[in-house]
Design a protein around this motif. Structure first.
Motif, PDB file in Angstrom:
ATOM      1  N   ALA A 112     -29.790  29.364   8.561  1.00 32.83           N
ATOM      2  CA  ALA A 112     -30.218  27.812   8.643  1.00 32.83           C
ATOM      3  C   ALA A 112     -29.125  27.023   8.046  1.00 32.83           C
ATOM      4  O   ALA A 112     -28.165  27.588   7.247  1.00 32.83           O
ATOM      5  N   PRO A 113     -28.952  25.803   8.478  1.00 31.76           N
ATOM      6  CA  PRO A 113     -28.097  24.768   7.699  1.00 31.76           C
ATOM      7  C   PRO A 113     -28.001  24.652   6.262  1.00 31.76           C
ATOM      8  O   PRO A 113     -29.269  24.942   5.801  1.00 31.76           O
ATOM      9  N   LYS A 114     -26.851  24.385   5.499  1.00 30.26           N
ATOM     10  CA  LYS A 114     -26.845  24.450   4.160  1.00 30.26           C
ATOM     11  C   LYS A 114     -27.745  23.188   3.730  1.00 30.26           C
ATOM     12  O   LYS A 114     -27.928  22.053   4.474  1.00 30.26           O
ATOM     13  N   ALA A 115     -28.227  23.171   2.548  1.00 32.99           N
ATOM     14  CA  ALA A 115     -28.736  21.870   1.894  1.00 32.99           C
ATOM     15  C   ALA A 115     -27.621  20.710   2.066  1.00 32.99           C
ATOM     16  O   ALA A 115     -26.358  21.129   1.858  1.00 32.99           O
ATOM     17  N   ALA A 116     -28.251  19.417   2.003  1.00 30.27           N
ATOM     18  CA  ALA A 116     -27.335  18.447   1.981  1.00 30.27           C
ATOM     19  C   ALA A 116     -26.605  18.453   0.552  1.00 30.27           C
ATOM     20  O   ALA A 116     -26.986  18.747  -0.527  1.00 30.27           O
ATOM     21  N   GLY A 117     -25.455  17.382   0.742  1.00 31.12           N
ATOM     22  CA  GLY A 117     -24.677  17.415  -0.817  1.00 31.12           C
ATOM     23  C   GLY A 117     -23.331  18.156  -0.720  1.00 31.12           C
ATOM     24  O   GLY A 117     -23.051  18.886   0.078  1.00 31.12           O
ATOM     25  N   LYS A 118     -23.016  17.958  -1.985  1.00 30.36           N
ATOM     26  CA  LYS A 118     -21.753  18.772  -2.264  1.00 30.36           C
ATOM     27  C   LYS A 118     -21.930  19.712  -3.075  1.00 30.36           C
ATOM     28  O   LYS A 118     -22.644  19.759  -4.164  1.00 30.36           O
ATOM     29  N   ALA A 119     -21.056  20.998  -3.087  1.00 27.54           N
ATOM     30  CA  ALA A 119     -21.092  22.110  -3.771  1.00 27.54           C
ATOM     31  C   ALA A 119     -20.293  21.863  -5.356  1.00 27.54           C
ATOM     32  O   ALA A 119     -19.154  21.419  -4.987  1.00 27.54           O
ATOM     33  N   VAL A 120     -21.005  21.884  -6.307  1.00 31.57           N
ATOM     34  CA  VAL A 120     -20.269  21.641  -7.494  1.00 31.57           C
ATOM     35  C   VAL A 120     -20.639  23.004  -8.676  1.00 31.57           C
ATOM     36  O   VAL A 120     -21.678  23.582  -8.415  1.00 31.57           O
ATOM     37  N   SER A 121     -19.823  22.905  -9.782  1.00 30.23           N
ATOM     38  CA  SER A 121     -19.981  23.934 -10.728  1.00 30.23           C
ATOM     39  C   SER A 121     -20.006  23.360 -12.061  1.00 30.23           C
ATOM     40  O   SER A 121     -18.699  22.569 -12.157  1.00 30.23           O
ATOM     41  N   ALA A 122     -20.716  23.648 -12.990  1.00 29.61           N
ATOM     42  CA  ALA A 122     -20.625  23.399 -14.304  1.00 29.61           C
ATOM     43  C   ALA A 122     -20.191  24.509 -15.310  1.00 29.61           C
ATOM     44  O   ALA A 122     -20.594  24.589 -16.507  1.00 29.61           O
ATOM     45  N   GLY A 123     -19.604  25.397 -14.542  1.00 30.29           N
ATOM     46  CA  GLY A 123     -19.584  26.916 -15.286  1.00 30.29           C
ATOM     47  C   GLY A 123     -20.376  28.017 -15.376  1.00 30.29           C
ATOM     48  O   GLY A 123     -19.912  28.892 -15.846  1.00 30.29           O
ATOM     49  N   LYS A 124     -21.613  27.576 -14.584  1.00 27.70           N
ATOM     50  CA  LYS A 124     -22.546  28.743 -14.524  1.00 27.70           C
ATOM     51  C   LYS A 124     -22.633  28.875 -13.004  1.00 27.70           C
ATOM     52  O   LYS A 124     -21.755  29.161 -12.152  1.00 27.70           O
ATOM     53  N   GLU A 125     -23.966  28.721 -12.508  1.00 27.43           N
ATOM     54  CA  GLU A 125     -24.006  28.931 -11.096  1.00 27.43           C
ATOM     55  C   GLU A 125     -23.779  27.585 -10.375  1.00 27.43           C
ATOM     56  O   GLU A 125     -23.947  26.603 -10.818  1.00 27.43           O
ATOM     57  N   THR A 126     -23.186  27.881  -9.071  1.00 30.49           N
ATOM     58  CA  THR A 126     -22.941  26.613  -8.305  1.00 30.49           C
ATOM     59  C   THR A 126     -24.310  26.167  -7.838  1.00 30.49           C
ATOM     60  O   THR A 126     -25.260  26.661  -7.239  1.00 30.49           O
ATOM     61  N   PHE A 127     -24.263  24.747  -7.561  1.00 27.67           N
ATOM     62  CA  PHE A 127     -25.298  24.043  -7.153  1.00 27.67           C
ATOM     63  C   PHE A 127     -24.685  23.005  -6.198  1.00 27.67           C
ATOM     64  O   PHE A 127     -23.685  22.705  -6.134  1.00 27.67           O
ATOM     65  N   ARG A 128     -25.931  22.354  -5.387  1.00 27.73           N
ATOM     66  CA  ARG A 128     -25.454  21.128  -4.583  1.00 27.73           C
ATOM     67  C   ARG A 128     -26.036  19.893  -5.271  1.00 27.73           C
ATOM     68  O   ARG A 128     -27.137  19.680  -5.776  1.00 27.73           O
ATOM     69  N   ALA A 129     -24.944  18.869  -4.872  1.00 23.21           N
ATOM     70  CA  ALA A 129     -25.564  17.401  -5.568  1.00 23.21           C
ATOM     71  C   ALA A 129     -25.226  16.532  -4.617  1.00 23.21           C
ATOM     72  O   ALA A 129     -24.648  16.433  -3.826  1.00 23.21           O
ATOM     73  N   VAL A 130     -26.360  15.619  -4.344  1.00 21.48           N
ATOM     74  CA  VAL A 130     -26.384  14.344  -3.539  1.00 21.48           C
ATOM     75  C   VAL A 130     -26.264  13.329  -4.304  1.00 21.48           C
ATOM     76  O   VAL A 130     -27.287  12.700  -5.152  1.00 21.48           O
ATOM     77  N   ALA A 131     -25.027  12.622  -4.518  1.00 18.25           N
ATOM     78  CA  ALA A 131     -24.802  11.486  -5.351  1.00 18.25           C
ATOM     79  C   ALA A 131     -24.842  10.220  -4.501  1.00 18.25           C
ATOM     80  O   ALA A 131     -23.853  10.173  -3.470  1.00 18.25           O
TER      81      ALA A 131
END
Length: 224
Positions: A112-131
């Motif tokens: 399925a298509p990826k979740a909206a937003g930008k992939a970012v990381s704060a040193g642990k697990e990568t997540f996606r953020a919609v700013a």
């Protein structure tokens, strides 16, 4: 003379008796019940009479039943339940949809298509953020699940826009979701009550406005 006539009468009577006796024998032979069932065919119709002696008739019926069973099996296929297990994926959601019958290796899948937003990381697990600076919001999604949405607000808890909002590493090496604004007077950040996932799993320590700590997520996680 009378004796001769009497002799003829006796002879004729015996002959008649023999004829009647033979007729009875023939009639009895015609009506003889030999234990077989006969299907009479109407006069002028085609076909043959069948003899059902228990064994052969049963075999014939069994074959017919088997044929009907095959027909039933064919009908069952028209609106069939094929036993496949299907995982439905909502439009725009994450994950795979698969068809599997357990033992067989036939499997169809798609990503399925990826979740909206930008992939970012704060040193642990990568997540996606919609700013969204215009709305003053920062939404965090991890593994297809929305974790938290942070909103810039004034003292009346009304949404306020900002110049920019993004994940930023501070001078101490820790990470913060930082809001840049022209005037920070009276502004705060609305957030979910439990924010410890942001630090424990994703590594985000703070929520800041113009680099000033508004929410200390790391301290909250340590207090639990």
């Amino acid at each position: 003379m009378k004796k001769r006539i009497l002799t003829k009468v006796i002879t004729m009577a015996m002959a008649c008796a023999l004829v009647v006796g033979n007729t009875g024998i023939v009639a009895h032979a015609t009506e003889y019940d030999d234990g077989c069932v006969r299907d009479d065919v109407a006069g002028g119709g085609g076909g043959s009479a069948s003899l059902d002696d228990g064994g052969s008739g049963s075999s014939s019926d069994s074959g017919s039943s088997s044929s009907n069973s095959g027909s039933g099996s064919s009908n069952s296929g028209s609106d069939y339940n094929d036993g496949y297990v299907r995982d439905d994926v909502a439009a725009g959601g994450g994950g795979n949809a698969s068809l599997s019958d357990g033992g067989s290796s036939s499997t169809a899948s798609y990503t399925a298509p990826k979740a909206a937003g930008k992939a970012v990381s704060a040193g642990k697990e990568t997540f996606r953020a919609v700013a969204k600076a215009g709305a003053g919001t920062y939404k965090v999604t991890h593994k297809g699940i929305e974790i938290a949405t942070f909103s810039l607000m004034d003292t009346d808890k009304k949404a306020v826009s900002c110049t920019a909002v993004a994940l930023k590493q501070r001078e101490d090496g820790k990470w913060a979701v930082n809001y840049d604004v022209a005037d920070a007077t009276g502004l705060t950040v609305g957030a979910p009550l439990d924010r410890t996932y942001m630090y424990n799993t994703l590594g985000v320590s703070y929520i800041t406005i113009n680099d000033t700590v508004i929410i200390d997520i790391e301290a909250e996680a340590a207090a639990k």
